[in-house]
Design a protein around this motif. Sequence first.
Motif, PDB file in Angstrom:
ATOM      1  N   THR A   1       0.855  -1.078  -0.067  1.00 40.79           N
ATOM      2  CA  THR A   1       0.061   0.185  -0.225  1.00 40.79           C
ATOM      3  C   THR A   1       0.981   1.336   0.125  1.00 40.79           C
ATOM      4  OG1 THR A   1      -1.656  -1.195   1.204  1.00 40.79           O
ATOM      5  CG2 THR A   1      -1.913   1.466   1.226  1.00 40.79           C
ATOM      6  N   LEU A   2       0.496   2.277  -0.658  1.00 42.03           N
ATOM      7  CA  LEU A   2       1.334   3.507  -0.745  1.00 42.03           C
ATOM      8  C   LEU A   2       0.376   4.589  -0.378  1.00 42.03           C
ATOM      9  CD1 LEU A   2       3.879   4.929  -1.783  1.00 42.03           C
ATOM     10  CD2 LEU A   2       2.882   5.215  -4.078  1.00 42.03           C
ATOM     11  N   PHE A   3       0.718   5.205   0.749  1.00 39.43           N
ATOM     12  CA  PHE A   3      -0.188   6.013   1.403  1.00 39.43           C
ATOM     13  C   PHE A   3      -0.058   7.373   0.874  1.00 39.43           C
ATOM     14  CE2 PHE A   3       0.367   2.775   4.516  1.00 39.43           C
ATOM     15  CZ  PHE A   3      -0.817   2.574   4.807  1.00 39.43           C
ATOM     16  N   LYS A   4      -0.951   8.390   0.882  1.00 36.84           N
ATOM     17  CA  LYS A   4      -0.682   9.562   0.305  1.00 36.84           C
ATOM     18  C   LYS A   4       0.327  10.679   0.938  1.00 36.84           C
ATOM     19  CE  LYS A   4      -5.229   9.906  -1.764  1.00 36.84           C
ATOM     20  NZ  LYS A   4      -6.722   9.913  -1.327  1.00 36.84           N
ATOM     21  N   GLY A   5       0.960  11.072   0.367  1.00 35.10           N
ATOM     22  CA  GLY A   5       2.057  12.013   0.847  1.00 35.10           C
ATOM     23  C   GLY A   5       3.365  11.378   1.230  1.00 35.10           C
ATOM     24  N   GLU A   6       3.631  10.179   1.106  1.00 39.56           N
ATOM     25  CA  GLU A   6       4.737   9.556   1.556  1.00 39.56           C
ATOM     26  C   GLU A   6       5.529   9.042   0.515  1.00 39.56           C
ATOM     27  OE1 GLU A   6       4.419   5.606   3.477  1.00 39.56           O
ATOM     28  OE2 GLU A   6       3.396   4.667   1.616  1.00 39.56           O
ATOM     29  N   THR A   7       6.756   9.003   0.972  1.00 38.61           N
ATOM     30  CA  THR A   7       7.826   8.238  -0.094  1.00 38.61           C
ATOM     31  C   THR A   7       8.027   6.696   0.356  1.00 38.61           C
ATOM     32  OG1 THR A   7       8.765  10.467  -0.501  1.00 38.61           O
ATOM     33  CG2 THR A   7      10.124   8.511  -0.973  1.00 38.61           C
ATOM     34  N   LEU A   8       7.819   5.775  -0.770  1.00 38.71           N
ATOM     35  CA  LEU A   8       8.055   4.618  -0.322  1.00 38.71           C
ATOM     36  C   LEU A   8       9.249   4.025  -1.116  1.00 38.71           C
ATOM     37  CD1 LEU A   8       7.160   1.809   0.662  1.00 38.71           C
ATOM     38  CD2 LEU A   8       5.735   1.428  -1.290  1.00 38.71           C
ATOM     39  N   GLY A   9      10.238   3.755  -0.494  1.00 43.31           N
ATOM     40  CA  GLY A   9      11.383   3.372  -0.977  1.00 43.31           C
ATOM     41  C   GLY A   9      11.480   1.809  -1.497  1.00 43.31           C
TER      42      GLY A   9
END
Lengths: 337, 350
Positions: free
Chosen positions: B53-61
């Motif tokens: 899951t990729l949340f709004k406003g985050e940076t997923l590496g």
Amino acid sequence: MDGHTEAAAPLLDVRDLTVKFVSREATVTAVNGATFSLRAGEVLCLLGESGSGKSVTLRALMRLLPKQAQVAGRVELGGQDVLALQGKALGAFRGGEVAMVFQEPMTALDPVYTIGQHLVEMIRRHKGGTKVEARARAIELLDLVKIPSAARRFDAYPHELSGGLRQRAMIAIALSCGPRLLLADEPTTALDATVQIQVLILLRRLQQELGMGTIFVTHDLGVAAEIADRVAVMYAGRVIEEGPVADVLRAPAHPYTAGLLASTVHDQAPDQDIAAIPGSPPDLRRLPGGCSFAPRCGLATEACRQAFPDPVYPAPGRMARCLRVAGVLPGLLREPV
Amino acid sequence: MSTAVEMLPYVDPRDRGGAAQPMLIARELQRHFRVKGAGKGAVVRAVDGVSFTLFKGETLGVVGESGCGKSTLARLLLHLVVPDSGELVFDGDAVGERGGVNVADLRRQVQMVFQDSYSSLNPRMPVQDSIAFGPMVNGRSKTEARRIAHEILVKVGLRPDLFGPRYPHELSGGQKQRVNIARALAVGPRMVILDEAVSALDKSVEAQVLNLLRQLKRTLNLTYLFISHDLNVVRYISDRVLVMYLGQVVELGPAAEVFARARHPYTRALLGSRLSMDAGRRIEAPPLVGDPPSPIDPPSGCRFRTRCPHAESVCEARMPTLGHWEDRSSHVAACHMTTPDSGHSLAGAA
């Protein structure tokens, strides 16, 4: 680390090496008076970013530059004038006395020959002997670089090996004739992290066991920290700082080295900007007068733009070509590290 | 940092689901590629059941070694490569399904920056035209698109009058990558996939571009998926980290957690392979031996078991699952040692 005496004749001595590529449009000065030396059994890292002249320097040492390159200066390997070598002597020198490990083993190896054929060709050309002897030596070398089931890998083509094994095979080929000087051009850059450290440790061990002088070109400060005795930092074709690796990385004397350290991402706080060096490296067709780093340097003064600074020696074994060493490294001047 | 974003009174009209709705949900994404000449039915399991899951406003590496499927994953998210199976949900809408969001709309909101800054620009087009191309395709007039291009060039730190008319070969690597970022931002995306976007740059330029990316994320309210093999860069820029090995997710969690207390032995080995920058603390023994196995015929059970120092029979028999995660703070790993009743002798100890 600095137990060697400066008086002992170095294995390799490079003075004012200059390489120019002349075309109708422009003259590119890729190497601009690089000076450094290497003792027998020592590992020197040429550290620099793309366009700093580190790879061209390495190729000049092995006489691999194309004909249109204008090479000037002096390169001596054990008293022998490398730039004057011709014909058979040059053929024996390349591969026999000096060997190179390239960054991309896939393009450096010939895809239609097996690893074994590469090795046997090298061994027989420089050392003579029968095919059977050469084969035995080749398998010994594959064992030496820790290639599992060496006898089977002898008959493998380059594409049948993984990246790590290919680079090990490349190292075996370079070592096959017992060179006095090993040149390595970013040999681990194309490898994955877990494989890179394996190859670095292998190279470090082989270098210590076989005792050959090694010049290692890299853009990665971490690689230099793992393998080098000394580093020479290059910028716009010149060696601008030189010294023992631990000292240079702990307390750089040149503002460019300091900037490179600060801009390398390593444990910086995630909520702060990285201290990047502003601007970009100079155009090698139109080098600025004076210090070539001055346009990007926060410490530059009018004097920096007049002439390229002469070397200063802020501590034993250390050199920097900067007028503002005192500004970068006040602690070092007072008490040598 | 995130509080500053949440305090902004501005609400994106395209934000359909609200702040709590994840930007992107991937469920069991799978993509295999057929390989010729490697035996009948041989496939590369490039991406094999990836969920996150990729949340709004985050940076997923996203980290992992070459061949682990990170770039295929990026292409699946944009439907540049169509998944064999699995589900993709963008801001609450299923991608490519009836009643959901179609692929063209998805690509207006999700853009990508590639590693090779030169080959991703048209060499026969001034860079300002490359940047204006996206807005023009999306219906803007030529003058309007040119104006947008110039605005974006300013945002990425290039003077439009100086750099706009230039061709890609007239720019340095760092400048070209700034242009690529501008090109991605010109259509006003909400999410950007950065596939090794700084890997080819020199360190001093990489630092400049990383600073730029962070600043753009703040000012434009972006969400990043940041793919890289450089763990130091990922630790610096990411809020959360996803670790991949041979097409599967092996660990997922907040960046600080994963780097301080990695739970999967592969993640620990990756971290242990980082060079120290201190000649006084050299790595004496490599954390792993050998290369990653081929994704054509991956090991049974846990795919890492052939290189894992703790492998036992249970690792060969059963594939460990990633475990259940709830929110941004969940830290999970696909390893039998982290599951108390898995049958591994060290289960629960790690």
